[in-house]
Design a protein around this motif. Sequence first.
Motif, PDB file in Angstrom:
ATOM      1  N   LEU A 170      -4.686  -0.989  11.782  1.00  0.00           N
ATOM      2  CA  LEU A 170      -3.260  -0.709  12.077  1.00  0.00           C
ATOM      3  C   LEU A 170      -3.003   0.984  11.918  1.00  0.00           C
ATOM      4  O   LEU A 170      -3.300   1.747  11.389  1.00  0.00           O
ATOM      5  N   TYR A 171      -2.051   1.261  12.990  1.00  0.00           N
ATOM      6  CA  TYR A 171      -1.638   2.761  13.325  1.00  0.00           C
ATOM      7  C   TYR A 171      -0.044   2.890  12.688  1.00  0.00           C
ATOM      8  O   TYR A 171       0.638   1.907  13.009  1.00  0.00           O
ATOM      9  N   ILE A 172       0.040   3.403  11.526  1.00  0.00           N
ATOM     10  CA  ILE A 172       1.352   3.537  10.866  1.00  0.00           C
ATOM     11  C   ILE A 172       1.901   4.956  11.082  1.00  0.00           C
ATOM     12  O   ILE A 172       1.378   5.989  10.698  1.00  0.00           O
ATOM     13  N   GLU A 173       3.429   4.973  11.563  1.00  0.00           N
ATOM     14  CA  GLU A 173       3.914   6.333  11.910  1.00  0.00           C
ATOM     15  C   GLU A 173       4.924   6.428  10.535  1.00  0.00           C
ATOM     16  O   GLU A 173       5.335   5.450  10.174  1.00  0.00           O
ATOM     17  N   PRO A 174       4.488   7.518   9.853  1.00  0.00           N
ATOM     18  CA  PRO A 174       5.503   7.719   8.692  1.00  0.00           C
ATOM     19  C   PRO A 174       6.892   7.733   8.786  1.00  0.00           C
ATOM     20  O   PRO A 174       7.315   8.272  10.050  1.00  0.00           O
ATOM     21  N   PRO A 175       7.702   7.331   8.009  1.00  0.00           N
ATOM     22  CA  PRO A 175       9.097   7.349   8.319  1.00  0.00           C
ATOM     23  C   PRO A 175       9.612   8.888   8.058  1.00  0.00           C
ATOM     24  O   PRO A 175       8.865   9.845   7.871  1.00  0.00           O
ATOM     25  N   ALA A 176      10.940   9.138   8.629  1.00  0.00           N
ATOM     26  CA  ALA A 176      11.463  10.608   8.527  1.00  0.00           C
ATOM     27  C   ALA A 176      11.589  10.936   7.171  1.00  0.00           C
ATOM     28  O   ALA A 176      11.761  10.152   6.317  1.00  0.00           O
ATOM     29  N   PRO A 177      11.204  12.292   6.767  1.00  0.00           N
ATOM     30  CA  PRO A 177      11.441  12.727   5.509  1.00  0.00           C
ATOM     31  C   PRO A 177      12.999  12.504   5.059  1.00  0.00           C
ATOM     32  O   PRO A 177      13.843  12.417   5.676  1.00  0.00           O
ATOM     33  N   CYS A 178      12.843  12.093   3.650  1.00  0.00           N
ATOM     34  CA  CYS A 178      14.157  11.845   3.081  1.00  0.00           C
ATOM     35  C   CYS A 178      14.952  13.133   2.340  1.00  0.00           C
ATOM     36  O   CYS A 178      15.936  13.132   1.981  1.00  0.00           O
ATOM     37  N   LEU A 184       0.992  -1.134  -0.045  1.00  0.00           N
ATOM     38  CA  LEU A 184       0.187  -0.130  -0.022  1.00  0.00           C
ATOM     39  C   LEU A 184       0.874   1.197   0.024  1.00  0.00           C
ATOM     40  O   LEU A 184       1.614   1.333   0.819  1.00  0.00           O
ATOM     41  N   SER A 185       0.990   1.959  -0.961  1.00  0.00           N
ATOM     42  CA  SER A 185       1.546   3.184  -1.044  1.00  0.00           C
ATOM     43  C   SER A 185       0.890   4.470  -1.652  1.00  0.00           C
ATOM     44  O   SER A 185      -0.180   4.485  -1.784  1.00  0.00           O
ATOM     45  N   GLY A 186       1.819   5.513  -1.641  1.00  0.00           N
ATOM     46  CA  GLY A 186       1.288   6.787  -2.241  1.00  0.00           C
ATOM     47  C   GLY A 186       0.673   7.820  -0.805  1.00  0.00           C
ATOM     48  O   GLY A 186      -0.146   8.966  -1.080  1.00  0.00           O
ATOM     49  N   PHE A 187       1.095   7.342   0.341  1.00  0.00           N
ATOM     50  CA  PHE A 187       0.642   8.201   1.565  1.00  0.00           C
ATOM     51  C   PHE A 187       1.552   9.277   1.774  1.00  0.00           C
ATOM     52  O   PHE A 187       2.779   9.050   1.771  1.00  0.00           O
ATOM     53  N   ASP A 188       1.227  10.413   1.801  1.00  0.00           N
ATOM     54  CA  ASP A 188       1.997  11.616   1.937  1.00  0.00           C
ATOM     55  C   ASP A 188       2.588  11.532   3.454  1.00  0.00           C
ATOM     56  O   ASP A 188       1.799  11.804   4.452  1.00  0.00           O
ATOM     57  N   ILE A 189       4.024  11.268   3.563  1.00  0.00           N
ATOM     58  CA  ILE A 189       4.487  11.129   5.123  1.00  0.00           C
ATOM     59  C   ILE A 189       4.422  12.642   5.713  1.00  0.00           C
ATOM     60  O   ILE A 189       4.678  12.441   6.967  1.00  0.00           O
ATOM     61  N   SER A 190       4.236  13.674   5.089  1.00  0.00           N
ATOM     62  CA  SER A 190       4.159  15.051   5.714  1.00  0.00           C
ATOM     63  C   SER A 190       2.683  15.117   6.390  1.00  0.00           C
ATOM     64  O   SER A 190       2.637  16.098   7.442  1.00  0.00           O
ATOM     65  N   ALA A 191       1.984  14.318   6.014  1.00  0.00           N
ATOM     66  CA  ALA A 191       0.593  14.504   6.720  1.00  0.00           C
ATOM     67  C   ALA A 191       0.603  13.782   8.167  1.00  0.00           C
ATOM     68  O   ALA A 191      -0.545  13.688   8.723  1.00  0.00           O
ATOM     69  N   GLY A 192       1.468  13.122   8.484  1.00  0.00           N
ATOM     70  CA  GLY A 192       1.517  12.409   9.671  1.00  0.00           C
ATOM     71  C   GLY A 192       1.229  11.085   9.817  1.00  0.00           C
ATOM     72  O   GLY A 192       0.938  10.516   8.768  1.00  0.00           O
ATOM     73  N   PRO A 193       0.751  10.518  10.790  1.00  0.00           N
ATOM     74  CA  PRO A 193       0.600   9.031  11.096  1.00  0.00           C
ATOM     75  C   PRO A 193      -0.682   8.901  10.496  1.00  0.00           C
ATOM     76  O   PRO A 193      -1.634   9.578  10.328  1.00  0.00           O
ATOM     77  N   ILE A 194      -0.947   7.579  10.046  1.00  0.00           N
ATOM     78  CA  ILE A 194      -2.237   7.241   9.330  1.00  0.00           C
ATOM     79  C   ILE A 194      -2.839   5.907  10.000  1.00  0.00           C
ATOM     80  O   ILE A 194      -2.232   5.280  10.681  1.00  0.00           O
TER      81      ILE A 194
END
Length: 163
Positions: free
Chosen positions: A59-67, A33-43
């Motif tokens: 499922l609570y998913i924390e985004p990775p740190a910005p690259c 599952l992809s395409g989630f904006d990491i700057s929008a925070g956890p999903i």
Amino acid sequence: MALGDASSTGWRWRLSGSSTHSFGGTYGTPVVLSGFDISAGPITIVVFDNADYSCSRTLYIEPPAPCSVACEMTPGVLVSQTDCDDNNSPNNSGDDFYTVSFGAPSVLNPAGSSYRILLDGVLIRTRTYSTGSGAIMVPADCQSHTVTWQDANNPECSVETTD
């Protein structure tokens, strides 16, 4: 994640707060599952069994740190400032000015190779990062004026100083 059984046709998913379900897949088959904006925070993703919607997991998913590293800019150092110039009209204070000159700004991760210089939000000129501002004529009108250095390709990368 254990969900469903061998008699089920698979699973679906939806973002928490959404009523739209998306096809997930069959059990035992990996899915990305992809395409989630990491700057929008956890999903939060809710996964449902196709045959039994009461069978679900959240499922609570924390985004990775910005690259990407954000641009950081430091204003150019004041190189010179002249005395007030009456523009050869001693009886007209409305055209008086002084001239300032700044060094080039320091920048980390610029979007391009040049920057803009603005005076009170008005573009004065565009220069390469290795070049200072050149002469900027500032009205001598007893008002505060703002000089802004702005990356030519990324206006959000900017810094300003007010006299």
